[in-house]
Design a protein around this motif. Structure first.
Motif, PDB file in Angstrom:
ATOM      1  N   GLY A 290       0.798  -1.206   0.000  1.00 38.03           N
ATOM      2  CA  GLY A 290       0.000   0.000   0.000  1.00 38.03           C
ATOM      3  C   GLY A 290       0.833   1.260   0.000  1.00 38.03           C
ATOM      4  N   LEU A 291       0.144   2.406   0.084  1.00 36.43           N
ATOM      5  CA  LEU A 291       0.803   3.705   0.042  1.00 36.43           C
ATOM      6  C   LEU A 291       1.489   4.021   1.361  1.00 36.43           C
ATOM      7  CD1 LEU A 291       1.247   6.201  -1.750  1.00 36.43           C
ATOM      8  CD2 LEU A 291      -0.853   7.154  -0.792  1.00 36.43           C
ATOM      9  N   TYR A 292       0.873   3.624   2.475  1.00 29.12           N
ATOM     10  CA  TYR A 292       1.451   3.831   3.800  1.00 29.12           C
ATOM     11  C   TYR A 292       1.659   2.475   4.458  1.00 29.12           C
ATOM     12  CZ  TYR A 292       0.182   8.679   3.021  1.00 29.12           C
ATOM     13  OH  TYR A 292       0.081   9.930   2.482  1.00 29.12           O
ATOM     14  N   TYR A 293       2.679   2.387   5.306  1.00 32.74           N
ATOM     15  CA  TYR A 293       3.055   1.129   5.926  1.00 32.74           C
ATOM     16  C   TYR A 293       2.736   1.169   7.414  1.00 32.74           C
ATOM     17  CZ  TYR A 293       5.895   0.646   1.690  1.00 32.74           C
ATOM     18  OH  TYR A 293       6.321   0.585   0.396  1.00 32.74           O
ATOM     19  N   GLY A 294       2.350   0.008   7.934  1.00 33.40           N
ATOM     20  CA  GLY A 294       2.369  -0.155   9.380  1.00 33.40           C
ATOM     21  C   GLY A 294       3.812  -0.390   9.780  1.00 33.40           C
ATOM     22  N   ASP A 295       4.050  -1.018  10.882  1.00 40.02           N
ATOM     23  CA  ASP A 295       5.412  -1.373  11.261  1.00 40.02           C
ATOM     24  C   ASP A 295       5.355  -2.672  12.035  1.00 40.02           C
ATOM     25  OD1 ASP A 295       4.388  -0.588  13.687  1.00 40.02           O
ATOM     26  OD2 ASP A 295       5.490   1.288  13.776  1.00 40.02           O
ATOM     27  N   ARG A 296       6.484  -3.027  12.620  1.00 38.03           N
ATOM     28  CA  ARG A 296       6.535  -4.262  13.377  1.00 38.03           C
ATOM     29  C   ARG A 296       5.496  -4.218  14.484  1.00 38.03           C
ATOM     30  NH1 ARG A 296       8.138  -9.407  12.523  1.00 38.03           N
ATOM     31  NH2 ARG A 296       8.966 -10.384  14.390  1.00 38.03           N
ATOM     32  N   ARG A 297       4.545  -5.144  14.461  1.00 38.63           N
ATOM     33  CA  ARG A 297       3.502  -5.296  15.457  1.00 38.63           C
ATOM     34  C   ARG A 297       2.441  -4.201  15.387  1.00 38.63           C
ATOM     35  NH1 ARG A 297       4.647  -9.665  17.952  1.00 38.63           N
ATOM     36  NH2 ARG A 297       2.629  -9.477  18.986  1.00 38.63           N
ATOM     37  N   ARG A 298       2.240  -3.625  14.216  1.00 40.47           N
ATOM     38  CA  ARG A 298       1.079  -2.770  13.973  1.00 40.47           C
ATOM     39  C   ARG A 298       0.528  -3.092  12.586  1.00 40.47           C
ATOM     40  NH1 ARG A 298       2.734   3.174  16.342  1.00 40.47           N
ATOM     41  NH2 ARG A 298       1.993   2.862  18.471  1.00 40.47           N
ATOM     42  N   LEU A 299      -0.763  -3.354  12.517  1.00 46.94           N
ATOM     43  CA  LEU A 299      -1.425  -3.659  11.256  1.00 46.94           C
ATOM     44  C   LEU A 299      -2.149  -2.410  10.763  1.00 46.94           C
ATOM     45  CD1 LEU A 299      -2.956  -7.147  12.172  1.00 46.94           C
ATOM     46  CD2 LEU A 299      -0.716  -6.643  11.165  1.00 46.94           C
ATOM     47  N   ILE A 300      -2.234  -2.256   9.459  1.00 50.30           N
ATOM     48  CA  ILE A 300      -2.835  -1.057   8.875  1.00 50.30           C
ATOM     49  C   ILE A 300      -3.917  -1.450   7.878  1.00 50.30           C
ATOM     50  CG2 ILE A 300      -1.020  -0.923   7.106  1.00 50.30           C
ATOM     51  CD1 ILE A 300      -1.345   2.140   7.218  1.00 50.30           C
ATOM     52  N   THR A 301      -5.044  -0.756   7.964  1.00 54.03           N
ATOM     53  CA  THR A 301      -6.128  -0.878   6.998  1.00 54.03           C
ATOM     54  C   THR A 301      -6.269   0.469   6.305  1.00 54.03           C
ATOM     55  OG1 THR A 301      -7.280  -2.574   8.271  1.00 54.03           O
ATOM     56  CG2 THR A 301      -8.579  -1.311   6.703  1.00 54.03           C
ATOM     57  N   GLN A 302      -6.180   0.482   4.980  1.00 59.15           N
ATOM     58  CA  GLN A 302      -6.145   1.753   4.259  1.00 59.15           C
ATOM     59  C   GLN A 302      -6.786   1.625   2.890  1.00 59.15           C
ATOM     60  OE1 GLN A 302      -2.204   2.926   2.672  1.00 59.15           O
ATOM     61  NE2 GLN A 302      -1.482   0.897   3.341  1.00 59.15           N
ATOM     62  N   ALA A 303      -7.185   2.784   2.356  1.00 61.27           N
ATOM     63  CA  ALA A 303      -7.600   2.915   0.960  1.00 61.27           C
ATOM     64  C   ALA A 303      -6.938   4.181   0.437  1.00 61.27           C
ATOM     65  CB  ALA A 303      -9.115   3.017   0.848  1.00 61.27           C
ATOM     66  N   TYR A 304      -6.463   4.117  -0.796  1.00 57.36           N
ATOM     67  CA  TYR A 304      -5.717   5.262  -1.314  1.00 57.36           C
ATOM     68  C   TYR A 304      -5.851   5.353  -2.824  1.00 57.36           C
ATOM     69  CZ  TYR A 304      -2.237   1.816  -2.776  1.00 57.36           C
ATOM     70  OH  TYR A 304      -1.608   0.751  -3.373  1.00 57.36           O
ATOM     71  N   ALA A 305      -5.564   6.547  -3.314  1.00 60.86           N
ATOM     72  CA  ALA A 305      -5.464   6.794  -4.758  1.00 60.86           C
ATOM     73  C   ALA A 305      -4.386   7.846  -4.953  1.00 60.86           C
ATOM     74  CB  ALA A 305      -6.794   7.275  -5.335  1.00 60.86           C
ATOM     75  N   GLU A 306      -3.649   7.742  -6.035  1.00 64.59           N
ATOM     76  CA  GLU A 306      -2.600   8.718  -6.314  1.00 64.59           C
ATOM     77  C   GLU A 306      -2.460   8.934  -7.809  1.00 64.59           C
ATOM     78  OE1 GLU A 306       1.273   7.554  -4.996  1.00 64.59           O
ATOM     79  OE2 GLU A 306       1.026   5.486  -5.625  1.00 64.59           O
ATOM     80  N   ARG A 307      -1.988  10.136  -8.131  1.00 62.14           N
ATOM     81  CA  ARG A 307      -1.792  10.530  -9.528  1.00 62.14           C
ATOM     82  C   ARG A 307      -0.408  11.156  -9.639  1.00 62.14           C
ATOM     83  NH1 ARG A 307      -2.168  14.871 -13.077  1.00 62.14           N
ATOM     84  NH2 ARG A 307      -3.215  14.398 -15.070  1.00 62.14           N
TER      85      ARG A 307
END
Length: 811
Positions: A361-378
């Motif tokens: 994805g566009l942004y990362y979690g890190d060790r021992r953190r999960l990330i839920t995201q939606a993104y768009a880029e141009r």
């Protein structure tokens, strides 16, 4: 006819080729001299043409024969096939060929077959070979006493051996590490598989396993349905476990991985993965499920000893979901998502789920953190725009108790609450540069906007006043919305002497809307704060190089002088994105050295440094950078309250004083087998505040070692909430006898004087087979129990795949 000498042999080949042209029928000669009625092949020959190269060649009717002299081989090329051998014959009418004596056949797809004798019919679509051998593109070898090609799709081999390993080395033939010997082998091109009857598996030439039937994908197949290498393991909580992954290929663009884990002490755990590639993107979905109690080793009576494999509560559903997708849309747009969630904070640890923390994805979690995201880029050559929203799930221990063994009434560690983490929606970034220069330089316009919402109140270090609690259930979470606009102009000027001048001007403005501020700050609940800054400065660099007979010496002095309007850091503005700072060679010369927007530097600053590099060969060099920054006034707003002593403050950034920390950074590669690098920030007193260093080495054929060190001593106030750390990590393998050796890895926590993770084992490693078996121990505090010990088994086979290498990764 006997000839000797290279010139005479060449003359004979030319005469033989001319004789074939004379003896060929009129139609064949016409096909070579007139426009072709059918297109030529890759070798330039039409389907009707035959090329012969031989010491002696003749023709009787439709049969061409070619013979070598003094053991030389002849060559016939027809129908896209190339045939070499001591004695060759080719029937023009039947499309049949016979070869004997060191026979070598090259098919149109590049497949090479060796034999002592071979016969082909029907334009090489059928055939028989004696003493058959072939090698695939990935190095696997297949040999047989006899081979029969019944049609273009099926090959049968009798008394055959298949091995993915090299069968020769510098000393000549050798016994392959792994081989499958079978009474009969069928290579089915339609199934894209190799089928064995009465197969015997040999390791080092010793038979170890027999099966009446066995099959695996053809070595030319990228992936095919079937069982993968199983994963064997032992853990005190789960007992003995085996994971049996099965890959089901639905289509060239879709597959499933079904990987159940069977355990002797707890219920099975089912892992699933679905992958699908589309015309403009791809989706990966991973998940796992079990129905089981929580389990582990716990000190229930407080005597310091952990009771073994305690189960808590009733059985319940436990699961995880890890998925991501990325899509290239029309034009310069792309979009994607990640969805990462787990029911248990320690599910990945207890069931040894492989590689759960990935960067997608566009942004990362890190060790021992999960990330839920939606993104768009141009993105175009001159502009960039992105919009995203994300939320985090933390699997970390509560920061108040992360350095202790604090547990709740049930014996479990206390974890970080997701309600203290912000939901970010939206986060917008924009950059644009005009095509044409502006006043001879480059103009860049930037904008950023973000909205953060919290359910639960969090004080320091996000809100700076010392009297604020770290976490509170009685206060609402502080919500923040920010808009930032910035314009930067730079121009590069190079003098004839090589001096690089880079003047710049920067203007920036921020606007904050803050809600639910705590009453102890003596402000209203909702506040609007604006601030601005104007800067101008100059970057200077003067690279110098001197070449000598022994080495090249490169000196790169550099400096930056900047003046900015003074900016007061309003205590009402939360510090969400600038809590950590990596002060290194790159960030030291930035106008804004903090990674985010919430902390802002102003005043007059001078930054100076230099890099020295010596290069004495293409892959041999050493480099060292030293630099620091000076400011007109100290910036006390960069100080943070010590968690264990709120009335005391310290500088976590290294930038608060008039003189910043020294930045020292270097790397070296004295040979192609040794390399290393290091980075440190050092205070005026000579104390190392932060440092990282690593050295990698290789010797022999497969001996490797890696040593790394990391330390953070930025907080000088001792106490249970002090977050300083110091770790050293070592991983190595050493072959002791032949391909046998030992391998091990460990992480040592020097602050606590304990080994947090370690493993050591016996290994066998050669060109196609790697096997490890050993013991491991886990002392990490995040586990739901005390130290865990177990066995590990790792296996990797060329062609067949491997298992368990990511599981052995030590961080």
């Amino acid at each position: 006819m006997q000839r000797s000498g290279r010139l005479q042999a060449l003359r004979d080949r030319l005469l033989a080729g001319a004789a074939l042209a004379v003896l060929a029928p009129a139609g064949m000669v016409a096909a070579q001299t007139q426009p072709l009625t059918q297109p030529a092949g890759a070798d330039g020959l039409s389907p009707e043409a035959v090329y012969v190269e031989a010491d002696v060649a003749s023709r009787q009717g439709d049969v061409i024969t070619a013979t070598g002299v003094d053991g030389e081989r002849s060559l016939v090329r027809a129908r896209g096939y190339t045939l070499r051998g001591e004695n060759l014959s080719y029937d023009l009418a039947q499309g049949a060929a016979t070869a004997e004596g060191r026979v070598e056949t090259v098919a149109p797809d590049g497949t090479v077959v060796y034999a002592s004798r071979a016969e082909f019919g029907n334009d090489f679509t059928t055939g028989v070979a004696v003493d058959f051998a072939t090698r695939t593109a990935n190095g696997a070898s297949l040999m047989a006493a006899t081979a029969v090609r019944r049609d273009a799709q099926h090959n049968e081999l009798n008394y055959a051996i298949f091995t993915p390993c090299p069968i020769c080395d510098a000393n000549g033939p050798k016994t392959p590490s792994i081989a499958i010997q079978a009474e009969k082998v069928v290579q089915d091109a339609e199934l894209r598989a190799i089928l064995y009857r009465n197969a015997v598996f040999r390791i080092g030439g010793v038979p170890v396993f027999y099966t009446p039937f066995f099959a695996h994908p053809d070595p030319t197949v990228d992936r095919a349905s079937g069982f993968l290498i199983p994963v064997l393991d032992y853990d005190e909580g789960r007992g003995f476990s085996i994971e049996t992954p099965y890959l089901h290929v639905v289509s060239p663009s879709e597959d499933w991985l079904i990987s159940p884990q069977f355990n002797t002490e707890v219920a099975p755990f089912l892992n699933l993965q679905w992958r699908r590639r589309f015309a403009n993107g791809m989706v990966v979905v991973r998940g796992g499920y079990t129905y089981e109690r929580n389990f582990g080793d716990f000190d229930l009576d407080g005597d310091g000893d952990y009771e073994s494999n305690v189960s808590f509560d009733d059985r319940e559903s436990r699961s995880y979901l890890l998925s991501h997708g990325a899509f290239d849309l029309q034009g310069p747009w792309r979009a994607g998502f990640t969805l990462e969630r787990t029911s248990d904070k320690t599910l990945f640890d207890r069931y040894d789920v492989s590689d759960p923390y990935q960067d997608n994805g566009l942004y990362y979690g890190d060790r021992r953190r999960l990330i839920t995201q939606a993104y768009a880029e141009r993105q175009t050559q001159r502009s960039y725009f992105s919009i995203a929203a994300f939320a985090l799930q933390s699997l970390r221990l509560d920061p108040r108790f992360a350095d202790t063994d604090f547990r709740d009434a049930s014996g479990f560690q206390v974890f970080e609450d997701e309600d203290t983490l912000p939901v970010v929606a939206p986060l917008i970034d924009f950059r644009w540069e005009p095509y044409a220069p502006v006043f001879g330089g480059r103009l860049r316009l930037e904008a950023s906007a973000v909205s953060l919402t919290r359910e639960r109140f969090v004080g320091a270090p996000i809100l700076s006043p010392e009297l604020l609690p770290l976490v509170s259930d009685d206060l609402p979470g502080v919500d923040t919305r920010r808009i930032t606009g910035e314009a930067e102009w730079r121009r590069v000027i190079l003098t004839a002497g090589g001096l690089r001048w880079e003047p710049f001007v920067d203007v920036r403005g921020d606007a904050y809307a803050i809600s639910d501020l705590p009453p102890m700050m003596n402000v209203s609940d909702d506040e609007t704060v604006t601030r601005g800054r104007a800067s101008a400065g100059l970057d200077l660099a003067y690279p110098l190089i001197r070449r000598t007979a022994a080495a090249d010496i490169i000196l790169e002095p550099m400096a930056q002088l900047s003046a900015s309007t003074t900016t007061e850091l309003d205590p009402r503005i939360p510090n969400e994105d600038s809590q950590t700072l990596e002060l290194d060679e790159t960030s030291l010369f930035r106008l804004d050295r903090f990674p985010g927007y919430d902390l802002l530097e102003g005043g007059v600053r001078l930054t100076a440094g230099g890099r020295a590099t010596i290069r004495w060969a293409e892959d041999r060099r050493a480099s060292l950078f030293v630099g620091r920054s000076y400011r007109s006034n100290a910036e006390n707003n960069f100080l943070a309250a010590a968690p264990d002593a709120p009335d005391q403050s310290y500088d976590p950034t290294g930038l608060a004083a008039k003189r910043s920390d020294w930045v020292v950074q270097g790397d070296f590669s004295p040979s192609d087998r040794i390399r290393g690098w290091g980075h440190a920030t050092i205070s005026d007193d000579g104390d190392i505040r932060r440092a990282q260093a690593a050295v990698d080495g290789r010797w022999g054929l497969r001996n490797v070692a890696s040593l790394s060190y990391i330390v953070d001593r930025s907080n000088p106030v001792p106490g249970p909430l002090n977050r300083n750390y110091e770790f050293v990590q070592l991983a190595a393998q050493q072959l002791v006898y032949g391909n046998w050796g030992v391998a091990g890895a460990a992480i040592a926590d020097l602050n606590r004087d304990e080994i947090t993770r370690s493993e050591v084992g016996l290994l066998f490693d050669d060109d196609c087979f790697r096997f490890e078996i050993g013991v491991r121990r886990d002392n990490t505090r995040v586990r739901p129990s005390g130290p865990s010990e177990g066995l590990y088994v790792r296996l990797n086979l060329a062609t067949f795949g491997g298992s368990d290498y990511r599981r052995g990764e030590i961080r």
